[in-house]
Design a protein around this motif. Structure first.
Motif, PDB file in Angstrom:
ATOM      1  N   PRO A  11       0.785  -1.774  -0.238  1.00 46.21           N
ATOM      2  CA  PRO A  11      -0.257  -0.244   0.048  1.00 46.21           C
ATOM      3  C   PRO A  11       0.631   1.326   0.105  1.00 46.21           C
ATOM      4  N   LEU A  12       1.908   1.377  -0.003  1.00 47.70           N
ATOM      5  CA  LEU A  12       2.715   2.445   0.549  1.00 47.70           C
ATOM      6  C   LEU A  12       3.694   3.037  -0.592  1.00 47.70           C
ATOM      7  N   PHE A  13       3.661   2.013  -0.884  1.00 50.46           N
ATOM      8  CA  PHE A  13       4.269   2.306  -2.272  1.00 50.46           C
ATOM      9  C   PHE A  13       3.621   2.104  -3.716  1.00 50.46           C
ATOM     10  N   ARG A  14       2.949   1.708  -3.159  1.00 48.49           N
ATOM     11  CA  ARG A  14       1.576   2.195  -4.336  1.00 48.49           C
ATOM     12  C   ARG A  14       0.861   3.727  -4.083  1.00 48.49           C
ATOM     13  N   ALA A  15       1.053   3.807  -3.024  1.00 48.57           N
ATOM     14  CA  ALA A  15       0.685   5.299  -2.691  1.00 48.57           C
ATOM     15  C   ALA A  15       1.865   6.176  -3.040  1.00 48.57           C
ATOM     16  N   ALA A  16       3.015   5.853  -3.377  1.00 49.94           N
ATOM     17  CA  ALA A  16       3.858   6.819  -3.631  1.00 49.94           C
ATOM     18  C   ALA A  16       4.000   6.407  -4.887  1.00 49.94           C
ATOM     19  N   LEU A  17       3.920   5.912  -6.467  1.00 46.57           N
ATOM     20  CA  LEU A  17       3.890   5.201  -7.743  1.00 46.57           C
ATOM     21  C   LEU A  17       2.597   6.186  -7.701  1.00 46.57           C
TER      22      LEU A  17
END
Length: 218
Positions: A11-17
């Motif tokens: 979720p955190l990396f998805r949010a960054a993308l």
């Protein structure tokens, strides 16, 4: 208006993308998926998708298998692979399987944005520090040939192949996919013919060749 799909189970990396995509494609529509099955379903429901940001490791996809499935079933959609597997040889394999570019998970927001813009403009993108090394590596004939063979499979046949790789019997595959066992047998026959293999073991070996080890760490 561009349509982007972010397929990553973190979720955190998805949010960054998503943040990087929103800043660089302000008029775009951004979708998200946390596993390969959801990503493929979304692509089937949204045939006008322009770009997929694809993690190599998430539920339903280990290594290059998700990329192979996506490229085979949706060849018109550009794919940017996003992964911690940032060795030059791995990136070369990603390109051989049809990706338009590669973003390391260590990339800055500016680099992610640059990659997205480049591929949406029908270009490609590679990490600047590795681009020359990757360009010097020859294409892997085995990977290129396998990508061509996998592209011949239908979506359902790829699902059956993945379950064959898990060691499931025809009846178990039928139960998992809610189809008749005779339908599974027909799919298995077609899979063997399209992949040029004679049995389940050979099909599983082909799938195994798409897996990757743990990312290298300094």
């Amino acid at each position: 208006m561009s349509r982007l799909l972010i397929a990553d189970d973190h979720p955190l990396f998805r949010a960054a993308l998503r943040q990087a995509a929103s800043e660089n494609v302000p008029d775009g529509t951004i979708y998200e998926a946390a596993d390969l099955a959801s990503a493929l379903t979304m692509l089937a429901n949204e045939p006008d998708m322009d770009l997929v940001l694809l993690d190599l490791h998430m539920p339903g996809s280990q290594g290059l298998s998700g990329l192979a499935a996506l490229r085979g079933q949706h060849p018109g959609v550009a794919v940017l692979v996003v992964s911690a597997h940032d060795e030059a040889r791995t990136i070369r394999r990603v390109l051989d399987h049809g990706a338009a570019g590669f973003i390391p998970k260590s990339a800055s927001p500016a680099e992610i944005g640059e990659a997205i813009r480049s591929v949406l403009d029908c270009g490609s993108w590679l990490p600047p520090a590795l681009a020359q090394t990757i360009a010097s590596l020859p294409a892997d004939a085995a990977d290129t040939n396998l990508a061509i063979r996998l592209a011949r499979l239908t979506e359902q046949q790829y699902r059956v192949l993945a379950l064959l790789g898990e060691g499931l019997l025809n009846k178990q595959i039928a139960d998992r996919l809610s189809i008749q066992e005779r339908t599974v047998k027909a799919h298995v026959t077609a899979i063997f013919e399209k992949l040029g293999v004679r049995n389940r073991t050979q099909a599983s070996v082909l799938l195994q060749s798409l897996t990757l080890g743990e990312p290298a760490r300094g």
